[in-house]
Write a protein that holds these residues in place. Structure first.
Motif, short mmCIF file in Angstrom:
data_model
loop_
_atom_site.label_atom_id
_atom_site.label_comp_id
_atom_site.label_asym_id
_atom_site.label_seq_id
_atom_site.Cartn_x
_atom_site.Cartn_y
_atom_site.Cartn_z
N HIS A 213 0.84 -1.19 0.00
CA HIS A 213 0.00 0.00 0.00
C HIS A 213 0.87 1.25 0.00
O HIS A 213 2.05 1.20 0.35
N CYS A 214 0.25 2.35 -0.39
CA CYS A 214 0.96 3.62 -0.50
C CYS A 214 1.07 4.27 0.88
O CYS A 214 0.19 4.11 1.72
N ASP A 215 2.15 5.01 1.09
CA ASP A 215 2.34 5.65 2.40
C ASP A 215 1.59 6.98 2.52
O ASP A 215 1.60 7.62 3.56
N LEU A 241 -5.20 8.59 -7.36
CA LEU A 241 -3.83 8.11 -7.20
C LEU A 241 -2.93 9.33 -7.00
O LEU A 241 -3.09 10.33 -7.69
N ASP A 242 -1.98 9.23 -6.07
CA ASP A 242 -1.03 10.34 -5.92
C ASP A 242 0.05 10.22 -7.01
O ASP A 242 0.05 9.27 -7.80
N ASP A 243 0.95 11.20 -7.04
CA ASP A 243 1.96 11.23 -8.11
C ASP A 243 2.85 10.00 -8.12
O ASP A 243 3.20 9.49 -9.18
N ASN A 244 3.21 9.52 -6.92
CA ASN A 244 4.09 8.35 -6.88
C ASN A 244 3.44 7.12 -7.52
O ASN A 244 4.07 6.41 -8.30
N CYS A 245 2.19 6.87 -7.17
CA CYS A 245 1.50 5.71 -7.75
C CYS A 245 1.31 5.91 -9.26
O CYS A 245 1.49 4.99 -10.05
N ARG A 246 0.94 7.12 -9.61
CA ARG A 246 0.71 7.45 -11.03
C ARG A 246 1.98 7.22 -11.86
O ARG A 246 1.93 6.66 -12.95
ZN LIG Z 1 -0.04 6.41 -3.84
#
Ligand SMILES: [Zn+2]
Ligand SMILES: [Zn+2]
Length: 255
Positions: A213-215, A241-246
């Motif tokens: 999962h994302c932090d 989705l945040d930039d990291n996931c994107r």
């Molecule tokens: Zn994320």
């Protein structure tokens, strides 16, 4: 001598050709390609390298048809993150009520085996969503599970949980909760986080209990999104989705 050598090579080629292995079945289509672990088809779902179209099959138990809002959110989401020039389509069907209060992971897998009809074929990659009329067996004490991804192209929503936690006072609308959890599970099939899609920048939750999962607690891929905890902080909109996931999705062939 020269003639002999040429003839020799010629025979060798014929010999090698004759020994060629029989044509193998394509390992990326059909039932066999739907039996891998979560995240293993991330690139197939994201990119157009192997599959240019996507079919999402939704099988829901009687009385638990997902909202049109959820279905259009899924189509939009896939259109935004995946490269499918030949299109994304949804096929839906009702299946008989299971009537169980709790469903184990193996019971869910059996239902898929029984009712899933869409598998990777030709240029089309297939994703399956099951909606059951009960709860997940492996519920934690402090929160309960609303949805899960359990195979490389398979996910499940626990319809009863959604129904009883939406629509009331200070509760999210059913479409919103459904869409939020369904997109989160789809995110896992796309390899988020660090489960089939490599991270461009490390951003996996360091807590062992919240692996994959994302932090970022504002991100769609935050762990609490698929649990009852979401009810405490859910806004009116489906989290993005945040930039990291994107960026992870882009780096793995996505749009
Ligand atoms: Zn994320
Ligand atoms: Zn999750």
């Amino acid at each position: 001598m020269r003639l002999f050598r040429i003839t020799g090579i010629f025979f060798l080629i014929i010999l090698l050709h004759g020994c060629e292995e029989p044509v193998r079945e394509d390992p990326f289509v059909g039932l066999g390609a739907a039996r891998w672990d979560v995240g293993k088809s991330a690139n197939f779902i994201l990119s157009d390298d192997r599959f240019t179209a996507l079919e999402l099959e939704i099988a829901y138990m009687e009385g638990f048809r997902p909202t049109n809002f959820m279905m259009s959110e899924m189509t939009n989401f896939l259109g935004e993150v995946a490269l499918k020039p030949a299109g994304v389509r949804i096929v839906e069907k009702e299946i008989p009520a299971g009537g169980e209060e709790f469903y184990t992971t193996s019971a869910i897998a059996e239902l898929e085996d029984q009712y899933r009809e869409s598998y990777n074929e030709g240029d089309t990659v297939s994703v399956f969503l099951l909606v059951v009329d009960g709860y997940f067996m492996q519920n934690e004490e402090e929160y309960f599970t609303i949805g899960a991804a359990y195979r490389n192209t398979s996910m499940v929503l626990f319809g009863k949980r959604i129904a009883e936690n939406t629509g009331g006072f200070r509760r999210p609308g059913r479409g919103n909760l459904e869409a939020t959890v369904a997109l989160h599970e789809l995110g896992h099939l796309l390899g988020l986080v660090n489960i089939g899609t490599d991270m461009v920048v490390p951003h996996e939750d360091p807590d062992e209990d919240h692996k994959y999962h994302c932090d970022n607690e504002d991100c769609l891929m935050y762990w609490a999104v698929e649990t009852s905890n979401i009810l405490n902080f859910m806004q009116n909109d489906v989290p993005e989705l945040d930039d990291n996931c994107r960026n992870d999705l882009r780096a793995n062939g996505g749009r």
